[in-house]
Write a protein that holds these residues in place. Sequence first.
Motif, PDB file in Angstrom:
ATOM      1  N   TYR A  77       0.851  -1.181   0.000  1.00  5.15           N
ATOM      2  CA  TYR A  77       0.000   0.000   0.000  1.00  5.15           C
ATOM      3  C   TYR A  77       0.893   1.239   0.000  1.00  5.15           C
ATOM      4  CZ  TYR A  77      -3.080  -3.667   1.705  1.00  5.15           C
ATOM      5  OH  TYR A  77      -3.764  -4.846   1.843  1.00  5.15           O
ATOM      6  N   VAL A  78       0.605   2.160  -0.898  1.00  6.59           N
ATOM      7  CA  VAL A  78       1.405   3.376  -1.032  1.00  6.59           C
ATOM      8  C   VAL A  78       0.481   4.583  -0.970  1.00  6.59           C
ATOM      9  CG1 VAL A  78       3.027   4.668  -2.460  1.00  6.59           C
ATOM     10  CG2 VAL A  78       3.076   2.159  -2.483  1.00  6.59           C
ATOM     11  N   LYS A  79       0.814   5.520  -0.088  1.00 12.01           N
ATOM     12  CA  LYS A  79       0.049   6.762   0.000  1.00 12.01           C
ATOM     13  C   LYS A  79       1.027   7.923   0.109  1.00 12.01           C
ATOM     14  CE  LYS A  79      -3.955   6.969   1.951  1.00 12.01           C
ATOM     15  NZ  LYS A  79      -5.089   6.981   2.920  1.00 12.01           N
ATOM     16  N   SER A  80       0.662   9.038  -0.483  1.00 11.58           N
ATOM     17  CA  SER A  80       1.521  10.219  -0.427  1.00 11.58           C
ATOM     18  C   SER A  80       1.547  10.776   0.992  1.00 11.58           C
ATOM     19  CB  SER A  80       1.018  11.280  -1.404  1.00 11.58           C
ATOM     20  OG  SER A  80      -0.297  11.685  -1.056  1.00 11.58           O
ATOM     21  N   ILE A  81       2.632  11.463   1.312  1.00  7.43           N
ATOM     22  CA  ILE A  81       2.769  12.084   2.629  1.00  7.43           C
ATOM     23  C   ILE A  81       3.008  13.576   2.424  1.00  7.43           C
ATOM     24  CG2 ILE A  81       5.252  11.575   2.723  1.00  7.43           C
ATOM     25  CD1 ILE A  81       4.966  11.283   5.753  1.00  7.43           C
ATOM     26  N   ASP A  82       2.283  14.400   3.151  1.00  5.86           N
ATOM     27  CA  ASP A  82       2.456  15.844   2.994  1.00  5.86           C
ATOM     28  C   ASP A  82       3.694  16.303   3.762  1.00  5.86           C
ATOM     29  OD1 ASP A  82       1.567  16.998   5.784  1.00  5.86           O
ATOM     30  OD2 ASP A  82       0.056  15.515   5.242  1.00  5.86           O
ATOM     31  N   GLN A  83       4.190  17.467   3.387  1.00  9.05           N
ATOM     32  CA  GLN A  83       5.448  17.959   3.947  1.00  9.05           C
ATOM     33  C   GLN A  83       5.357  18.175   5.452  1.00  9.05           C
ATOM     34  OE1 GLN A  83       8.295  18.263   2.004  1.00  9.05           O
ATOM     35  NE2 GLN A  83       9.253  18.409   4.025  1.00  9.05           N
ATOM     36  N   GLU A  84       4.220  18.657   5.917  1.00  8.80           N
ATOM     37  CA  GLU A  84       4.073  18.918   7.351  1.00  8.80           C
ATOM     38  C   GLU A  84       4.170  17.635   8.168  1.00  8.80           C
ATOM     39  OE1 GLU A  84       0.929  20.963  10.529  1.00  8.80           O
ATOM     40  OE2 GLU A  84       0.400  20.783   8.405  1.00  8.80           O
ATOM     41  N   THR A  85       3.513  16.572   7.684  1.00  7.19           N
ATOM     42  CA  THR A  85       3.558  15.298   8.404  1.00  7.19           C
ATOM     43  C   THR A  85       4.974  14.752   8.456  1.00  7.19           C
ATOM     44  OG1 THR A  85       1.293  14.789   7.725  1.00  7.19           O
ATOM     45  CG2 THR A  85       2.646  12.950   8.472  1.00  7.19           C
ATOM     46  N   ARG A  86       5.667  14.837   7.330  1.00 13.09           N
ATOM     47  CA  ARG A  86       7.051  14.352   7.308  1.00 13.09           C
ATOM     48  C   ARG A  86       7.943  15.206   8.207  1.00 13.09           C
ATOM     49  NH1 ARG A  86      10.995  11.359   5.056  1.00 13.09           N
ATOM     50  NH2 ARG A  86      12.986  12.438   4.957  1.00 13.09           N
ATOM     51  N   ASP A  87       7.785  16.516   8.144  1.00 10.54           N
ATOM     52  CA  ASP A  87       8.586  17.401   8.997  1.00 10.54           C
ATOM     53  C   ASP A  87       8.345  17.101  10.476  1.00 10.54           C
ATOM     54  OD1 ASP A  87       9.622  18.616   6.768  1.00 10.54           O
ATOM     55  OD2 ASP A  87       8.337  20.390   6.877  1.00 10.54           O
ATOM     56  N   ASN A  88       7.095  16.817  10.818  1.00  6.77           N
ATOM     57  CA  ASN A  88       6.770  16.497  12.215  1.00  6.77           C
ATOM     58  C   ASN A  88       7.465  15.215  12.662  1.00  6.77           C
ATOM     59  OD1 ASN A  88       5.150  18.750  12.469  1.00  6.77           O
ATOM     60  ND2 ASN A  88       3.243  17.659  12.047  1.00  6.77           N
ATOM     61  N   LEU A  89       7.538  14.237  11.757  1.00 12.24           N
ATOM     62  CA  LEU A  89       8.212  12.986  12.094  1.00 12.24           C
ATOM     63  C   LEU A  89       9.707  13.213  12.313  1.00 12.24           C
ATOM     64  CD1 LEU A  89       8.242   9.908  12.429  1.00 12.24           C
ATOM     65  CD2 LEU A  89       8.518   9.722   9.944  1.00 12.24           C
ATOM     66  N   ILE A  90      10.340  13.964  11.418  1.00  9.45           N
ATOM     67  CA  ILE A  90      11.774  14.240  11.557  1.00  9.45           C
ATOM     68  C   ILE A  90      12.036  15.030  12.838  1.00  9.45           C
ATOM     69  CG2 ILE A  90      13.768  15.370  10.512  1.00  9.45           C
ATOM     70  CD1 ILE A  90      12.806  12.850   9.039  1.00  9.45           C
ATOM     71  N   SER A  91      11.177  15.993  13.129  1.00  9.47           N
ATOM     72  CA  SER A  91      11.331  16.783  14.360  1.00  9.47           C
ATOM     73  C   SER A  91      11.192  15.901  15.593  1.00  9.47           C
ATOM     74  CB  SER A  91      10.290  17.902  14.399  1.00  9.47           C
ATOM     75  OG  SER A  91      10.509  18.835  13.366  1.00  9.47           O
TER      76      SER A  91
END
Length: 347
Positions: A77-91
């Motif tokens: 299963y593949v779904k796009s990830i928005d920049q905010e969600t990814r930034d929150n994970l890295i933070s």
Amino acid sequence: MNKLFIFFMMALFLTSAGCTEVQNNTNENAVSDTAIVVYLSYGAFTLPEMAVQELVVNLTAVNLSYYNYQNELTARYVKSIDQETRDNLISLLNNNSFMEMNDQYEPQEGQTVVADTGTVEIQVIQSDASKIIKIDPYSPEYMPEKLREINAALIELKQYAMTPSENEVKETASQWIMSAPTYSFDGSDLALEDYQVSTENPGEYTLNYTFTSSHGGYGNRSDQMVTQVITEHSIEVVLYNRNVIFATIDDVWDEVNQVMLEKTVTMKSQEMNCSQTPWQTWYADGNINFFKEPTEEELVIAYFGTVYNIEVSDLSQTSLDDGNCQYTIKVKESAVETLTEMGWQEA
């Protein structure tokens, strides 16, 4: 004056060098904006086609892959990830000092060893410094608080990857109905009437359809004598994520198991001590483990399902004047005899 100037420049140089060194150390322990994050689980007691589960979070998407014991891909299963969600994970990874955590977490002396949960590896892959943390066996109980937060965030992304869109849910349900025995035998004019998303169980969807059959009856009737009569049907389909878990036609036919539905009966217990019920005693004796303290209904469901292979629902409890309790549950008609022998009565 010249000596003072030279001394000042040397001091400035040393200060700058020191700052640069600190900054480099910080970078070595940081998760970069371009890092790939992997959440890998394996070894748990689960379905063979889900033996290995791999979540990969890259710059643009969340990829969830399932493999069997032969390491063959069974679903993706593949779904796009928005920049905010990814930034929150890295933070979150950086704020919780992921790169500085231990490489492995396991039960400490005095902690209960949880069985059949497998192993989880959380990995950060980047060009300058990568890291893998292993939790073996997997249980949030063995993790420090900051790692539990990271684990929870990745599980949430895993659920996000599994969650289908509304169109995917409708397509899955309609395709399932059309390939199921009743509709594929003589059905036509399938129409969606209602679509609902459960507010209590995320990932659960209920869809109601109508369709027409050219003969009476249900299922594959190719070897039966059937009446040629136009018959209108309604079918309710329940999906969890992308899987059909329940489907009934006209409230009388189980399309999943191809049987007529059993009547549901409400059973009432004898009076019993509220804190010494059979299921509480069974739990206290260590016959089952839960990740968290179960509710009374969860315990009752587990008890009857495990010990007697009886499916129960809709538990209710009545506190009596003498300090005892009385319970009611709903069961299928086939379980009435067993419960009657245990002292339960039809309500």
